[in-house]
Design an enzyme around this catalytic site. Structure first.
Site, PDB file in Angstrom:
ATOM      1  N   GLU A 139       1.306 -14.540  17.790  1.00  0.00           N
ATOM      2  CA  GLU A 139       2.268 -15.151  17.195  1.00  0.00           C
ATOM      3  C   GLU A 139       3.532 -14.795  18.284  1.00  0.00           C
ATOM      4  O   GLU A 139       4.494 -15.714  18.167  1.00  0.00           O
ATOM      5  CB  GLU A 139       2.381 -14.131  15.806  1.00  0.00           C
ATOM      6  CG  GLU A 139       1.455 -14.366  14.624  1.00  0.00           C
ATOM      7  CD  GLU A 139       1.499 -15.799  14.384  1.00  0.00           C
ATOM      8  OE1 GLU A 139       1.466 -16.890  15.105  1.00  0.00           O
ATOM      9  OE2 GLU A 139       1.801 -15.855  13.018  1.00  0.00           O
ATOM     10  N   THR A 192       9.442 -22.229  13.464  1.00  0.00           N
ATOM     11  CA  THR A 192       9.600 -20.654  13.072  1.00  0.00           C
ATOM     12  C   THR A 192      10.936 -20.043  13.978  1.00  0.00           C
ATOM     13  O   THR A 192      11.783 -19.238  13.503  1.00  0.00           O
ATOM     14  CB  THR A 192       8.560 -20.055  13.384  1.00  0.00           C
ATOM     15  OG1 THR A 192       7.513 -20.418  12.233  1.00  0.00           O
ATOM     16  CG2 THR A 192       8.633 -18.523  12.732  1.00  0.00           C
TER      17      THR A 192
HETATM   18  N1  HSE Z   1       8.014 -13.840   8.339  1.00  0.00           N
HETATM   19  C1  HSE Z   1       7.997 -14.855   9.079  1.00  0.00           C
HETATM   20  C2  HSE Z   1       9.414 -15.627   9.070  1.00  0.00           C
HETATM   21  C3  HSE Z   1       6.988 -15.846   8.853  1.00  0.00           C
HETATM   22  O1  HSE Z   1       9.746 -15.715   7.745  1.00  0.00           O
HETATM   23  O2  HSE Z   1       9.827 -15.780   9.951  1.00  0.00           O
HETATM   24  C4  HSE Z   1       6.790 -17.246   9.419  1.00  0.00           C
HETATM   25  O3  HSE Z   1       5.817 -18.143   9.154  1.00  0.00           O
END
Ligand code: HSE
Length: 321
Positions: A139, A192
Site C-alpha cells: 500500500e 488515493t
Molecule cells: N483510509 C484510506 C483513505 C483508504 O481514505 O485514504 C483508501 O482506500
C-alpha cells in the site's frame, strides 16, 4: 487458517481476494470491511531463481506497473519471500477483476491475493494475520501511505479495526446478521494519493469529538447488532466533507440512498465509489438502483455491486465454498 492440504506440496496456486470498503464513514484509516464481490485474482508459479517476475497483468488496460518493485502483488510477495529466506522465486499473473482508482481497495486485493498464495506455496510458515505487514508495504508503494483499512479486511474478512499502527494491533469485529451493502462505482477515477492530499492536516476538537463518538458507537452497534445505533453512527465529519466535493453528484447520491432506506451512506475509501449499508439484500438492491439513478442524473455512468459482508477473506481458486 492454513491453505495447504497436509502432505500436498504445490508449485502453483491461484487466489481470489475481495474488494473492501475502507473508513466506513467515521473510521478514517482505522476501519474497513470486505465485500463478496468484486475482487482480484492472482496466480503464482514457483521458479528456481530467487526473484519475483510479473509475467502478465490482465484487465488493467495497460495501466498497472509490470515492474516488480511497483506492482502491489509482486511487492507483497517479494517482501514475504525475503522474510522467509527466499526459498524459491515466483512468476506472478494478476487478473484485475475490479475497477482501479475506484475506492474499492483494488491495490489491496492484488497484494492480499499474492501474499496469501505465496504463503501457501511456502508451506504456510506464517499465520494469515502475520501476512498483514507485507500487504501494508505494498500500500505504501501504491499510494504513499501504509494504511491497513483495505488490506486488513481483504485478508481477514469481515469488519476489521486497526487500533494502532505502531505497534500494529488489529481487531476483528462481529458482523450483524442480514447486513447487505450496495456499492456504486461511478465511471470516474480518483487516486488515493490525491484524495489524501486534500484532507486537512489538523482537526477541530469539536469535529474530533463527533468522529470518535460515532466510531465508538459504530463498534458498539456491531457487537450489539443494534442497527438503529449503526445507522446513527455512520457519519463522517473528517474526510467526507472534503472528498465529497471530488465526486460529481455525491450529495444527491447520498440523499437518494438515505431516502431509499439505507442505514447509512458514505464514500468508500478514498472514492469515487459510494457505499450504503442496508438491513437486507432486498433493501440494498433498491438503494443501489436509487444511487445509480442519482449518478445517471448527474451525467455519470456507474456499476452497482450488491454484496453481503464477506467474512471469509481470500479463497484459493478451485477450493471455493
Ligand atoms: N483510509 C484510506 C483513505 C483508504 O481514505 O485514504 C483508501 O482506500
Amino acid at each position: 487458517m492454513s491453505g495447504n492440504k497436509p502432505g500436498v506440496s504445490r508449485d502453483s496456486v491461484g487466489v481470489f481476494a475481495p474488494a473492501t470498503v475502507a473508513n466506513v464513514a467515521s473510521g478514517f484509516d482505522v476501519l474497513g470491511f470486505a465485500l463478496e464481490r468484486p475482487g482480484d485474482t492472482v496466480c503464482l508459479k514457483k521458479i528456481r531463481a530467487k526473484r519475483v517476475d510479473v509475467v502478465a497483468v490482465e484487465g488493467d488496460g495497460g495501466q498497472l506497473p509490470r515492474d516488480p518493485e511497483k506492482n502491489t502483488a509482486s511487492v507483497a510477495a517479494k517482501r514475504f519471500l525475503e522474510a522467509v529466506g527466499f526459498p524459491f522465486g515466483l512468476e506472478v499473473t494478476v487478473r484485475k477483476q475490479m475497477p482501479m482508482s475506484s475506492g474499492l481497495g483494488s491495490s489491496a486485493a492484488s497484494s492480499v491475493a499474492a501474499v496469501y498464495g505465496a504463503n501457501i506455496l511456502a508451506g504456510s510458515p506464517f499465520s494469515v494475520r502475520q501476512l498483514l505487514p507485507f500487504t501494508m508495504e505494498a500500500e505504501q508503494v501504491a499510494c504513499g501511505a501504509a494504511h491497513a483499512d483495505n488490506v486488513a479486511p481483504s485478508l481477514l474478512g469481515g469488519f476489521v479495526l486497526i487500533r494502532s499502527y505502531d505497534p500494529l494491533d488489529v481487531v476483528q469485529l462481529p458482523v450483524p446478521a442480514g447486513l447487505a451493502v450496495a456499492t456504486v462505482h461511478p465511471h470516474t477515477e480518483i487516486k488515493t494519493e490525491d484524495a489524501r492530499r486534500i484532507l486537512k492536516k489538523e482537526l477541530r476538537l469539536s469535529d474530533a469529538v463527533r468522529q470518535w463518538g460515532n466510531l465508538a458507537a459504530l463498534v458498539a452497534a456491531l457487537f450489539q447488532g443494534d442497527l438503529g445505533l449503526l445507522s446513527r453512527s455512520l457519519q463522517d465529519v473528517v474526510a467526507e466533507p472534503r472528498r465529497g466535493l471530488l465526486i460529481p453528484g455525491f450529495a444527491r447520491v447520498k440523499q437518494a440512498a438515505l431516502d431509499g432506506g439505507a442505514l447509512g451512506c458514505s464514500i468508500s475509501g478514498s472514492g469515487p465509489s459510494v457505499f450504503s449499508i442496508c438491513a437486507s439484500m432486498e433493501k440494498a438492491r433498491e438503494v443501489g438502483s436509487a444511487m445509480q439513478k442519482a449518478f445517471t442524473d448527474t451525467g455519470l455512468d456507474s456499476d452497482v455491486y450488491l454484496s453481503r459482508i464477506n467474512e471469509s477473506g481470500p479463497v484459493i481458486l478451485g477450493e471455493e465454498r
